[in-house]
Motif scaffolding. Structure first.
Motif, PDB file in Angstrom:
ATOM      1  N   TYR A   1      11.503  -0.476   7.690  1.00 32.27           N
ATOM      2  CA  TYR A   1      10.941  -1.774   7.346  1.00 32.27           C
ATOM      3  C   TYR A   1      11.538  -2.235   6.021  1.00 32.27           C
ATOM      4  O   TYR A   1      11.967  -1.434   5.189  1.00 32.27           O
ATOM      5  CB  TYR A   1       9.408  -1.701   7.234  1.00 32.27           C
ATOM      6  N   THR A   2      11.572  -3.521   5.829  1.00 27.43           N
ATOM      7  CA  THR A   2      12.132  -4.100   4.610  1.00 27.43           C
ATOM      8  C   THR A   2      11.047  -4.221   3.540  1.00 27.43           C
ATOM      9  O   THR A   2       9.861  -4.006   3.804  1.00 27.43           O
ATOM     10  CB  THR A   2      12.709  -5.494   4.885  1.00 27.43           C
ATOM     11  N   VAL A   3      11.466  -4.600   2.351  1.00 24.74           N
ATOM     12  CA  VAL A   3      10.512  -4.822   1.258  1.00 24.74           C
ATOM     13  C   VAL A   3       9.537  -5.935   1.642  1.00 24.74           C
ATOM     14  O   VAL A   3       8.326  -5.807   1.464  1.00 24.74           O
ATOM     15  CB  VAL A   3      11.255  -5.187  -0.042  1.00 24.74           C
ATOM     16  N   ALA A   4      10.075  -7.028   2.200  1.00 25.22           N
ATOM     17  CA  ALA A   4       9.223  -8.154   2.593  1.00 25.22           C
ATOM     18  C   ALA A   4       8.212  -7.739   3.657  1.00 25.22           C
ATOM     19  O   ALA A   4       7.039  -8.130   3.603  1.00 25.22           O
ATOM     20  CB  ALA A   4      10.086  -9.307   3.105  1.00 25.22           C
ATOM     21  N   GLN A   5       8.641  -6.950   4.609  1.00 21.55           N
ATOM     22  CA  GLN A   5       7.732  -6.503   5.666  1.00 21.55           C
ATOM     23  C   GLN A   5       6.638  -5.600   5.106  1.00 21.55           C
ATOM     24  O   GLN A   5       5.474  -5.699   5.507  1.00 21.55           O
ATOM     25  CB  GLN A   5       8.525  -5.772   6.751  1.00 21.55           C
ATOM     26  N   ALA A   6       6.998  -4.731   4.182  1.00 19.28           N
ATOM     27  CA  ALA A   6       6.005  -3.843   3.575  1.00 19.28           C
ATOM     28  C   ALA A   6       4.960  -4.639   2.809  1.00 19.28           C
ATOM     29  O   ALA A   6       3.768  -4.320   2.836  1.00 19.28           O
ATOM     30  CB  ALA A   6       6.693  -2.850   2.641  1.00 19.28           C
TER      31      ALA A   6
ATOM     32  N   GLN B   1       0.817  -1.212   0.000  1.00 21.43           N
ATOM     33  CA  GLN B   1       0.000   0.000   0.000  1.00 21.43           C
ATOM     34  C   GLN B   1       0.855   1.268   0.000  1.00 21.43           C
ATOM     35  O   GLN B   1       0.326   2.372   0.142  1.00 21.43           O
ATOM     36  CB  GLN B   1      -0.912   0.006   1.245  1.00 21.43           C
ATOM     37  N   LEU B   2       2.166   1.128  -0.172  1.00 22.13           N
ATOM     38  CA  LEU B   2       3.061   2.278  -0.109  1.00 22.13           C
ATOM     39  C   LEU B   2       2.847   3.230  -1.289  1.00 22.13           C
ATOM     40  O   LEU B   2       2.595   2.800  -2.423  1.00 22.13           O
ATOM     41  CB  LEU B   2       4.524   1.814  -0.109  1.00 22.13           C
ATOM     42  N   LYS B   3       2.975   4.513  -1.016  1.00 24.10           N
ATOM     43  CA  LYS B   3       2.981   5.510  -2.071  1.00 24.10           C
ATOM     44  C   LYS B   3       4.331   5.451  -2.785  1.00 24.10           C
ATOM     45  O   LYS B   3       5.306   4.893  -2.271  1.00 24.10           O
ATOM     46  CB  LYS B   3       2.733   6.905  -1.500  1.00 24.10           C
ATOM     47  N   ILE B   4       4.402   6.068  -3.968  1.00 19.41           N
ATOM     48  CA  ILE B   4       5.596   5.902  -4.791  1.00 19.41           C
ATOM     49  C   ILE B   4       6.858   6.439  -4.120  1.00 19.41           C
ATOM     50  O   ILE B   4       7.949   5.882  -4.284  1.00 19.41           O
ATOM     51  CB  ILE B   4       5.399   6.532  -6.184  1.00 19.41           C
ATOM     52  N   ALA B   5       6.750   7.505  -3.347  1.00 16.42           N
ATOM     53  CA  ALA B   5       7.929   8.038  -2.662  1.00 16.42           C
ATOM     54  C   ALA B   5       8.458   7.027  -1.648  1.00 16.42           C
ATOM     55  O   ALA B   5       9.673   6.825  -1.511  1.00 16.42           O
ATOM     56  CB  ALA B   5       7.595   9.355  -1.967  1.00 16.42           C
ATOM     57  N   LYS B   6       7.539   6.365  -0.942  1.00 14.46           N
ATOM     58  CA  LYS B   6       7.931   5.358   0.041  1.00 14.46           C
ATOM     59  C   LYS B   6       8.463   4.099  -0.639  1.00 14.46           C
ATOM     60  O   LYS B   6       9.345   3.419  -0.110  1.00 14.46           O
ATOM     61  CB  LYS B   6       6.736   5.005   0.929  1.00 14.46           C
ATOM     62  N   ILE B   7       7.917   3.791  -1.818  1.00 12.99           N
ATOM     63  CA  ILE B   7       8.424   2.636  -2.564  1.00 12.99           C
ATOM     64  C   ILE B   7       9.887   2.854  -2.930  1.00 12.99           C
ATOM     65  O   ILE B   7      10.730   1.969  -2.776  1.00 12.99           O
ATOM     66  CB  ILE B   7       7.573   2.394  -3.831  1.00 12.99           C
ATOM     67  N   ASP B   8      10.193   4.045  -3.421  1.00 10.98           N
ATOM     68  CA  ASP B   8      11.586   4.373  -3.751  1.00 10.98           C
ATOM     69  C   ASP B   8      12.483   4.251  -2.533  1.00 10.98           C
ATOM     70  O   ASP B   8      13.564   3.643  -2.587  1.00 10.98           O
ATOM     71  CB  ASP B   8      11.657   5.807  -4.311  1.00 10.98           C
ATOM     72  N   ALA B   9      12.041   4.824  -1.416  1.00 12.23           N
ATOM     73  CA  ALA B   9      12.841   4.802  -0.193  1.00 12.23           C
ATOM     74  C   ALA B   9      13.029   3.372   0.316  1.00 12.23           C
ATOM     75  O   ALA B   9      14.138   2.972   0.700  1.00 12.23           O
ATOM     76  CB  ALA B   9      12.181   5.663   0.880  1.00 12.23           C
TER      77      ALA B   9
END
Length: 230
Positions: A140-145, A124-132
């Motif tokens: 948090y990690t990619v898997a956790q997100a 559910q991350l917004k694009i800015a958070k996806i980049d970060a």
């Protein structure tokens, strides 16, 4: 041959359910539901649903292109400054183009290694958070997100694959209806009937126990009476 190795991997993605959002008098946009169903080992979640808008698809394509310069990415449906948010034909054409874009992206193995693609499709991350997050700049990690996203669903096409998996895993004379190994049942399931059967067996067992206890109690009482008479 190992039956597990004979199962064909699939990634099904669909773009549907356009919804209009009006932020204020001047800003209106449509987002779309992205449904993913797969058995691919590339994905941590096998079913997911998220919502994305057209501008986020534009962002995704640019990021994927930056990460795979030698690959010619599929085209997105063209942007239209006169896009009519009440024109069902235009909305349908854009939605169809977005789905075709994702289908072609998911057919490219190199792109499946890009964590931003996974976060775009399954978080559910917004694009800015996806980049970060993809750059390790979040707590948090990619898997956790991805696993925090409450988006598990079942899709009609899943039933088709469950039937195909059943034919693959079980012989024609096998009556088993256990799990396919992919986390989905491969036989007809009737939870309500199973619960009813379970309850019925439970009541019968309890009745049998009660009758046994009553018989034991009566037998003990008769033995005591017999002993007194003697």
């Amino acid at each position: 041959m190992d039956r597990l190795s004979s199962v064909k991997e699939f990634i099904n993605v669909s773009v549907r359910d356009p919804q209009l959002h009006k932020e204020d008098f001047w800003h209106t946009y449509i987002d779309y539901e992205i449904c993913l169903y797969t058995n691919s080992m590339c994905f941590q979640r096998k079913t997911s649903v998220v919502r994305r808008r057209y501008s986020e698809f534009v962002w995704l394509r640019q990021r994927l292109q930056d990460n795979a310069l030698l690959i010619e990415l599929p085209k997105l449906p063209p942007g239209n400054p006169f896009f009519n948010f009440s024109n069902e034909f235009q909305i349908g054409q854009r939605m169809k183009g977005l789905q075709q874009f994702l289908q072609k992206v998911l057919e490219t193995p190199l792109l499946l290694s890009d964590s931003r693609l996974h976060l775009f499709l399954q978080s559910q991350l917004k694009i800015a958070k996806i980049d970060a997050c993809s750059q390790g700049q979040t707590h948090y990690t990619v898997a956790q997100a991805i696993h925090r996203c409450p988006c598990d669903v079942r899709f009609p096409i899943e039933e088709q694959h469950r039937e195909e998996d059943s034919k693959t895993f079980w012989d024609s004379d096998c009556d088993s209806t256990t799990s396919s190994g992919l986390g989905h049942s491969v036989g007809p399931s009737t939870p309500v009937e199973e619960d009813s059967t379970h309850d019925s067996l439970h009541h019968e067992f309890q009745a049998a126990v009660s009758e046994a206890e009553l018989f034991s109690s009566l037998s003990s009482s008769l033995r005591k009476q017999h002993h007194v008479l003697l």
